[in-house]
Scaffold this active site. Structure first.
Site, PDB file in Angstrom:
ATOM      1  N   ASP A   4       1.039  -0.887   0.057  1.00  0.00           N
ATOM      2  CA  ASP A   4       0.025  -0.184   0.175  1.00  0.00           C
ATOM      3  C   ASP A   4       1.305   1.256   0.082  1.00  0.00           C
ATOM      4  OD1 ASP A   4      -2.292   1.564   0.129  1.00  0.00           O
ATOM      5  OD2 ASP A   4      -2.561   0.990   1.885  1.00  0.00           O
TER       6      ASP A   4
ATOM      7  N   GLU B 286       2.599   5.074  -3.708  1.00  0.00           N
ATOM      8  CA  GLU B 286       2.755   6.194  -4.878  1.00  0.00           C
ATOM      9  C   GLU B 286       3.963   7.091  -4.740  1.00  0.00           C
ATOM     10  OE1 GLU B 286       0.371   6.142  -2.309  1.00  0.00           O
ATOM     11  OE2 GLU B 286      -1.378   4.578  -3.878  1.00  0.00           O
TER      12      GLU B 286
ATOM     13  N   ASP C  78      -9.140   4.124  -1.868  1.00  0.00           N
ATOM     14  CA  ASP C  78      -9.814   4.757  -0.631  1.00  0.00           C
ATOM     15  C   ASP C  78     -11.077   4.981  -0.936  1.00  0.00           C
ATOM     16  OD1 ASP C  78      -7.824   3.779   0.243  1.00  0.00           O
ATOM     17  OD2 ASP C  78      -7.221   5.402   1.385  1.00  0.00           O
TER      18      ASP C  78
END
Ligand code: NAG
Ligand code: NAG
Ligand code: NAG
Length: 916
Positions: free
Chosen positions: A485, A488, A567
């Protein structure tokens, strides 16, 4: 998961109410106006440059030329035009400076794809060429342009048709340089820009095209709307590609989310093509639509111009062309196509055991239980909170004893704690991303102060991959898989919640240059870790296919593993948005994807949750997940009705497993999406080019989900002009008849979404309800065939151990094709060539049989009997499945008992008149 700020925001919203208030958070993120390079180049035609005719040379597959700018004599550019069969590569960079080129995204085999150009004509203002595939390609000199035509002479696309080509050459700083060239600021974050202005812009006109797709990730329409009018005025926001930890996607926003694939597909009847720009810097794309077609106008902050024109002509041809450049989808382990149960967080071992038991108690299949960040000791990845998880090995083994897996989260931010082995070792070895002064960069994320591995460096990835051996990752087992996760990367206190662009990577690259590929490199290091673990600890001969979910992605991520759409929230709008989002990812060559079922934020009611499961049973990746502050939502917590409905939805997924797995084998070989937009298969049916309410699973199965609250029915559009067979009622619909083509199907909450089998196609199923995919291993297969008007249907089945590389290394697989024609169903195993596989092993036999055959579309099913060789096979009219309502019965053959390995024929015969 989203940043701390956002969690605080949620808390506020819980008090103030509606989600629309989330728009305030958008100020944390840039628009084009906030990015100096975009503001500078958007809508501005490039300088008057030209190709020097004397510089043009053709040699084999290469054309070389120089682009001259009379106003900047030192800024000459080198242009190369390469022929790769039905793909044309245009590469432009500066002669005098070394710009960043994104490594490791193209397959090494791309260098072997070169095919000789044929020169058709040379003149003072153009060079006319032909590819080996017969495309005419015209390199215009003044202004520079590249026009591509189909072998039959139709224009496909033209680069620099509107003159937006601009290449900001590297220069030295001067007094009086414009503002924004050498530094800029955004919300208190200063970006020192030591390289100065380095942006590149160009346009590509897709001729005659009104529908373009791709350039994920965003929650926008499947068929992307124009962002500017044709003359560049009245601008909305351009589509942005910059991987960011964005709290919420406003639906219908061009805003870029967690991942980027700079691939835009254009489609018109009989011609699909795509533009792919291999560049990992922040990028914006404007779309302008006119009679002439769709003009796409691209701007990136740095790097080089390395653009591929994929000339089709079909959407599958484009997918194959893109897969030859960046790879097909990794063949997933079978378990990963099952249902995944996740939550931030399953608290402790008792919680895990209780959730696992809940699935068995309620007869709901699932394959994987997931642990989020709270399982660690203070967000130090590769550790356990021993108060909550005192016996993790026993916990993993317990799941394994029922054929299930566990997935743990491992994020890229490493807590800067001198007593944390991972940090200490990485810091000592100098493996972190650096500040400009050479020290390790430190930012804030879940653990507090954190450092970030410089995964753009292959040596750092190699070190990272070693962390996944069970001897290194304490108390992990080979039954544990991984979830990446926040890659980025998310940096809570950084500009736009990510890294500053002037941080330094391997080889002196700025973060600016590598940003959009950072998440892919991190994912890659983890995948390499699990692959190595498999060969070292599971089977030295055949290994174990990695499973690593990632949130960030880039071109090439399909070779690594699935992604999810981040999300989302428990709202109907997000249920709806998930369909075009996943379809767009498939179009862009990343088929293995899913959205969090139920919505990550907020609390779904029973209806929304039920509808979400009913839809997501057809997502390529199927995971329920929820934020730490939401109410518990395991599928049995919403009352008996909801439990029954969710059970049915998940069971429907498991029934379809042989078909799904076969589609992934195809995606592996050809790059084709698993979940497909209607235009993909019905490229001439213009009415469905922007349909995003329905989708196809593979070529043959159409799903029309209920996407609205309170829906009692769904409007269905059946594409093409052929037959479609309802898998619920058995009824045949004829898409050539308006009343069938557009009809309304009941969408009772008790029923699965209406699904239709395309005439001429087939699906394969395994019908026995089981607790997991592992438990289905030896189960018999059902064939469901839907006849076309000519009474023909065909399909295929791929099966292997579902786990290792034995299929590729030792031919341990079965691939069969089957077709029903002239009342004969012929089954035969293939040599695997069509799937790019080595010849199948003669010994390998999974011992699986075809036991039921359902034939839809026979006028009078009662009139038929069947035999296999001399043996009569039970045949009678019946429903597709025992549970479905019969409107039009199918012909159902039972106890067929024929092996999937080998070849056989089942013959249908009309019964003698007396017995009918
Ligand atoms: C071009 O480069 C030469 C040699 O580096 C330099 O002397 C000259 O000033 C440059 N001209 C421009 C217009 O930048
Ligand atoms: C720009 O294009 C639009 C649509 O074709 C047209 O209506 C408008 O008049 C044009 N504006 C200018 C300033 O040319
Ligand atoms: C298919 O998947 C395997 C395993 O992930 C991979 O090694 C192979 O390269 C893939 N094939 C293609 C054509 O991408």
């Amino acid at each position: 998961m989203m940043s701390r700020n956002f969690i605080a925001l949620i808390a506020i919203l819980a008090v103030v109410g509606p989600w629309s208030a989330l728009a305030i958070k958008a100020h944390d993120f840039k628009t084009c106006k906030d990015a100096a390079f975009c503001d500078r180049l958007r809508g501005v035609r490039g300088p008057a440059v030209h190709i020097d005719p004397a510089s043009v040379s053709v040699s084999g597959a290469h054309v070389a030329a120089s682009i001259v700018n009379p106003a900047a004599p030192n800024a000459t550019l080198s242009l190369r035009l390469l022929s790769l069969g039905s793909t044309v590569r245009l590469h432009v960079t500066e002669l005098s400076s070394l710009r960043y080129e994104v490594p490791g995204i193209l397959l090494p085999s791309v260098s072997e794809m070169l095919e000789e150009w044929k020169v058709l004509q040379t003149s003072d203002d153009a060079l006319e060429l032909q590819t080996s595939a017969g495309h005419r390609v015209v390199l215009g000199f003044s202004p520079p342009s590249v026009a591509c035509f189909s072998p039959s002479g139709e224009p496909i696309l033209k680069w620099n048709a509107d003159g937006y080509f601009a290449f900001e050459h590297t220069r030295t700083k001067q007094e009086g340089d414009p503002e924004g060239w050498w530094e800029e600021e955004f919300r208190g974050h200063r970006d020192s820009k030591p390289q100065g202005p380095n942006a590149i812009a160009f346009d590509v006109l897709m001729e005659g095209v009104q529908h373009v797709y791709g350039i994920p990730e965003r929650a926008s329409r499947l068929s992307l709307p124009a962002s500017v009018d044709p003359n560049g005025t009245a601008p909305g926001e351009p589509y942005r590609m910059y991987n960011l930890d964005v709290f919420e996607y406003l639906s219908d926003s061009p805003f870029g989310l967690y991942g980027s694939i700079p691939l835009l597909m254009g489609h018109r009847p009989a011609q699909t093509s795509a533009v792919f720009w291999l560049n990992a810097a922040e990028m914006y794309v404007d779309l302008a639509k006119s009679e002439a077609g769709t003009s796409s106008r691209w701007i990136a902050e740095s790097g080089v111009l390395d653009v591929f024109f994929l000339l089709g002509p079909s959407s599958s041809a484009v997918a194959a062309q893109y897969a030859r450049l960046t790879g097909g989808t990794a063949l997933p382990q079978l378990f990963s196509l099952g249902y995944h149960q996740c939550r931030w967080n399953y608290k402790d071992e008792a919680d895990v055991a209780g959730v696992d038991a809940g699935f068995d108690l309620h007869g709901i299949p699932y394959d994987v239980l997931w642990l989020d960040i709270e399982h660690t000791d203070g967000k130090r990845y590769f550790t356990w909170d021993k108060n909550l998880f005192p016996t993790p090995v026993r916990m993993q083994q317990d799941l394994a004893s029922r054929g299930r897996k566990m997935v743990n989260i491992v994020d890229p931010h490493i807590k800067t704690d001198a007593n944390y082995r991972v940090y200490k070792e990485a810091e000592e070895k100098g493996l972190f991303v650096k500040n400009k002064d050479g020290t390790s960069f430190k930012g804030h994320c879940w653990p507090g102060e954190s450092a970030y591995l410089d995964v753009t460096n292959p040596d750092v990835r190699a070190w990272w991959s070693q962390q996944f051996y069970t001897s290194v990752y304490k108390e992990s087992t080979t039954n544990l898989y991984i979830w990446n996760d926040m890659n980025e990367p998310s940096v809570f206190n950084g500009p736009e919640i990510t890294m500053a662009k002037d941080l330094l990577h391997h080889g002196g690259a700025e973060h600016r240059d590598v940003h959009n590929a950072f998440g892919l490199y991190y994912h890659q290091g983890t995948v390499e870790g699990l692959r190595n673990r498999g060969f070292k600890e599971i089977s030295s001969e055949y290994g174990d296919r990695p499973f690593v979910l990632s949130r960030a992605f880039f071109s090439g991520t399909q070779r690594l593993g699935p992604i999810w759409t981040g999300d989302n929230s428990a709202e109907w709008g997000h249920l709806q948005a998930s369909v075009p989002m996943l379809l767009s990812l498939g179009v862009a060559g990343l088929p293995f994807s899913g959205a969090d079922v139920g919505g990550f934020f907020g609390n779904p009611d029973a209806e929304l949750l039920t509808r979400w499961y009913q839809l997501a049973a057809y997502y390529p990746f199927f995971r329920g997940h929820a934020h730490i502050e939401t109410k518990r939502r395991e599928p049995w917590l919403f009352g008996e009705d909801a439990t029954r409905r969710v059970r049915e939805a998940i069971r429907a997924r498991y029934r379809l497993m042989p078909y799904l797995y076969t589609l992934f084998a195809r995606a592996n070989a050809t790059g084709e999406p698993v979940m497909r937009p209607l235009f993909w298969e019905f490229g001439d049916d213009e009415a469905v080019f922007d349909n995003q309410e329905e989708f196809l699973v593979g070529p043959g199965l159409l799903v029309a989900p209920a996407l609205h609250q309170g829906a009692a029915a769904v409007p269905v559009t059946l594409p093409g002009r052929g037959l479609w067979h309802s898998l619920d009622s058995g009824r045949a619909y004829d898409a050539a008849l308006e009343g069938d083509r557009l009809h309304v199907a009941s969408a009772d909450l008790d029923a699965l979404p209406p699904t239709y089998l395309r005439g001429g196609h087939a699906v394969t199923m395994r019908e026995r309800p089981r607790r997991s995919t592992a438990a289905m291993r030896g189960d018999p297969v059902t064939l469901v065939l839907g006849l076309d008007r000519a009474g023909v249907a065909r399909g295929e089945l791929y099966l292997d151990d579902g786990r290792s590389y034995a299929y590729a290394l030792a031919g341990e697989y079965v691939h069969a094709t089957f077709s029903l024609k002239n009342n004969e169903l012929r089954w035969a195993t293939t040599d695997g060539r069509d799937l790019g596989l080595p010849a199948p092993s003669a010994e390998y036999d999974p011992g699986v049989v075809v036991d039921r055959i359902v034939i839809l579309g026979l006028a009078d099913p009662a009139a038929w009997q069947a035999r296999a060789g001399d043996r009569a096979v039970e045949a009678e009219p019946g429903p597709v499945r025992a549970a479905t309502a019969v409107e039009t019965p199918a012909l159902v053959l039972r106890k067929v008992a024929l092996p999937i390995k080998g070849s056989w024929t089942v013959t249908l015969e009309r019964r003698a008149a007396a017995s009918s």
